[in-house]
Design a protein around this motif. Structure first.
Motif, PDB file in Angstrom:
ATOM      1  N   ASP A 141      22.757  -6.862  23.603  1.00 35.05           N
ATOM      2  CA  ASP A 141      21.706  -6.119  23.279  1.00 35.05           C
ATOM      3  C   ASP A 141      20.678  -7.259  24.104  1.00 35.05           C
ATOM      4  O   ASP A 141      19.644  -6.858  25.135  1.00 35.05           O
ATOM      5  CB  ASP A 141      20.924  -6.614  22.086  1.00 35.05           C
ATOM      6  N   LYS A 180      20.847  -6.265  27.904  1.00 35.74           N
ATOM      7  CA  LYS A 180      20.265  -4.961  28.371  1.00 35.74           C
ATOM      8  C   LYS A 180      18.546  -5.346  28.351  1.00 35.74           C
ATOM      9  O   LYS A 180      18.055  -4.710  29.176  1.00 35.74           O
ATOM     10  CB  LYS A 180      20.312  -3.998  27.107  1.00 35.74           C
ATOM     11  N   HIS A 216      16.435  -4.781  31.535  1.00 27.95           N
ATOM     12  CA  HIS A 216      15.047  -4.225  31.527  1.00 27.95           C
ATOM     13  C   HIS A 216      14.113  -4.743  32.490  1.00 27.95           C
ATOM     14  O   HIS A 216      13.222  -4.092  32.941  1.00 27.95           O
ATOM     15  CB  HIS A 216      14.682  -4.100  30.110  1.00 27.95           C
TER      16      HIS A 216
END
Length: 435
Positions: A151, A154, A158
Motif C-alpha cells: 500500500d 502504491k 500515486h
C-alpha cells in the motif's frame, strides 16, 4: 476397455501398478481390497474411464499404470500402511504435510500405530496453536507487513502521477513518518508538545485555584489558558486538514484508525463552538448544556493522538484488536464470578444495612472485589459474607491472571512486527529517493 478388463480380472498376477510423482510401485490388488475406503481401494471399484480419472490424475493403457501427481517422498508411508495395516510417521516430518497427504489417500488418522499416535497428535496440537495464533491475528505478520508495504508503494507511485507530486510526497512523508527527515522529527516533537499542552490546559482549568468568575458568578476561562486552547485547536485542525489534502487516497484516509482519532479530537471543538454561538452557554440550556459539556470533555481523547508517534501505543491497539477472544473469555469469567459471589453476599448481608441490600449493589461490590480494586466503600460484616469476599478476591486474582500471558505474548509479537514494519518502510522510502 482393455484397461478396465485388466483392472477387474486381476490379470498380471493381481498387481496394480502406480506411479506417484515418478516413484513407481506395484501393489497387490488383494491387499488394496482390504481397505476399500482408501483412494487406491476405490480404484478397484471403478467401472468407467471417468471414474478412474476421478481417483487418479492419469493412466497409461500400454503400461497398465496409474499416475498420481503427489509427493513421492511420503508415498512409502502409504505403501507401508497397505502392507501392515498400521501407519507410522518419522520424527522429522511436518505433521501438517503428512496429515494432508494421508487425507488425500483416504487413510484415517485412526490407523496411526500407538508408538506414533501420541507424538503425532501432540505435535499437531502444538503446531495448531501456534498457527491459529498467527492466523487469527489477521493472517500472518509477514503477509500483513507485505500488504502494508505494498500500500505504501502504491501511495508513493500515486504522487508521481499528480501535479507537484514530489513536493506533496515530501510533505506527506514529513507528516506521516517521524523518522523520514529532521523536519519530520521536529514536526513530530511539536505535535506531541501541543497534545501535552492541550491535556495540561484542560486539567488546569478544572482546578478551583485557577478558575475565575465574573460579577454574576459565572465561570469564565482565564485569558492565557483560553489562548492556549485556541492555539491547540487551530493546530489540530491544521494537522487534519493538511493530512487530508496531501493524502494519496482520500477514501482510505477516512478508514485509518489514527486519522479517525485525529478527527474525533477536532470535531468536539467545533460542535461546542457552534452550540455556544447559536444557543448560548450550557448553564442556560439544562440537559442540552450537559450534552455540550460532554463534548467539551471529549477533548481528553486528544491523548490518543500520541499513538501516531508511539510504536508501543500502536502495538497495544493491535493487541487489543486481535485479542477479542481472550478479552471475551476474561469478561465471561468475571461475569460468572461476580454473579455467584454477589448472590452469596446478598443472601448473607441484605439484613445488615451495610450497603449490600440490593443485587445491583452486590454486583458493584463483586466487580470491585473480583478486579482486586477494593474501594472499601461496601464491606461485608457476617462470617458468610467475609468468606464470600475472600473467595471473590482469590477467584478474581486467578481469573484475571489466566489470559494475561497470552495477551502479553501477542503484544510482544505485534511490537516486533511494528518495529520491523517501520524499518521496511524507512528502507522503501530511501530506495524511492535514490530512484
Amino acid at each position: 476397455s482393455q484397461f478396465l478388463f485388466y483392472l477387474h480380472r486381476d490379470s498380471d498376477e493381481g498387481l496394480v501398478h502406480v506411479n506417484v510423482g515418478g516413484l513407481k510401485r506395484s501393489l497387490c490388488s488383494s491387499t488394496l481390497k482390504k481397505f476399500p475406503d482408501t483412494r487406491l481401494g476405490k480404484l478397484l471399484a471403478c467401472d468407467s474411464e471417468e471414474a478412474i480419472l476421478q481417483v487418479c490424475d492419469d493412466y497409461d493403457v500400454q503400461e497398465k499404470e496409474f499416475y498420481f501427481d503427489r509427493n513421492p517422498g511420503l508415498f512409502p508411508y502409504v505403501i507401508h500402511f497397505y502392507q501392515t495395516g498400521k501407519l507410522h510417521i518419522m520424527e522429522e516430518l511436518c505433521v501438517f504435510s503428512f496429515s494432508q497427504e494421508i487425507e488425500y489417500w483416504g487413510i484415517n488418522e485412526f490407523f496411526l500405530d500407538s508408538c506414533c499416535s501420541y507424538r503425532y497428535h501432540d505435535r499437531k496440537l502444538e503446531s495448531s496453536r501456534h498457527r491459529s495464533w498467527d492466523d487469527e491475528s489477521d493472517a500472518s505478520s509477514v503477509d500483513t507487513s507485505v500488504d502494508e508495504i505494498s500500500d505504501l508503494n502504491k501511495d508513493m507511485q500515486h504522487f508521481q502521477e499528480v501535479r507537484y507530486g514530489n513536493i506533496r510526497k515530501c510533505l506527506w512523508l514529513t507528516l506521516e513518518n517521524p523518522g523520514y527527515s529532521i523536519p519530520s522529527k521536529l514536526f513530530s516533537l511539536l505535535s506531541i508538545g501541543v497534545v501535552l499542552t492541550s491535556i495540561s490546559t484542560m486539567c488546569i482549568n478544572s482546578m478551583p485555584e485557577y478558575q475565575t468568575f465574573d460579577s454574576d458568578g459565572k465561570l469564565i476561562e482565564e485569558p492565557t489558558m483560553q489562548a492556549l486552547e485556541v492555539f491547540c485547536s487551530c493546530w489540530f485542525t491544521f494537522e487534519v486538514v493538511t493530512r487530508l489534502l496531501l493524502a494519496p487516497n482520500r477514501k482510505k484516509f477516512f478508514h485509518h484508525p489514527l486519522n479517525i482519532i485525529d478527527m474525533v479530537s477536532v470535531v468536539p471543538i467545533y460542535v461546542t463552538l457552534l452550540f455556544d454561538m447559536t444557543l448560548g452557554s450550557e448553564s442556560e440550556l439544562g440537559n442540552l448544556g450537559r450534552l455540550i459539556q460532554v463534548f467539551r470533555l471529549m477533548r481528553i481523547f486528544r491523548v490518543l493522538k500520541l499513538a501516531r508517534h508511539s510504536t508501543g501505543l500502536r502495538s497495544l491497539g493491535a493487541t487489543l484488536r486481535h485479542s477479542y477472544r481472550e478479552v471475551g473469555i476474561l469478561l465471561l469469567y468475571l461475569a460468572v464470578g461476580v454473579s455467584v459471589f454477589s448472590g452469596i453476599a446478598y443472601t448473607a448481608e441484605y439484613e445488615e444495612d451495610v450497603g449490600l441490600d440490593t443485587i445491583p449493589a452486590c454486583w458493584w461490590w463483586g466487580t470491585v472485589s473480583m478486579t482486586t480494586v477494593g474501594y472499601g466503600d461496601v464491606v461485608p460484616v457476617t462470617v458468610v459474607g467475609k468468606l464470600a469476599a475472600s473467595g471473590c478476591i482469590l477467584g478474581g486474582t486467578l481469573v484475571v491472571a489466566l489470559p494475561i500471558t497470552i495477551i502479553f505474548n501477542k503484544f510482544s509479537h505485534f511490537y516486533r512486527r511494528q518495529k520491523a514494519l517501520e524499518a521496511l518502510t524507512f528502507e522503501l522510502i530511501e530506495h524511492k529517493q535514490e530512484d
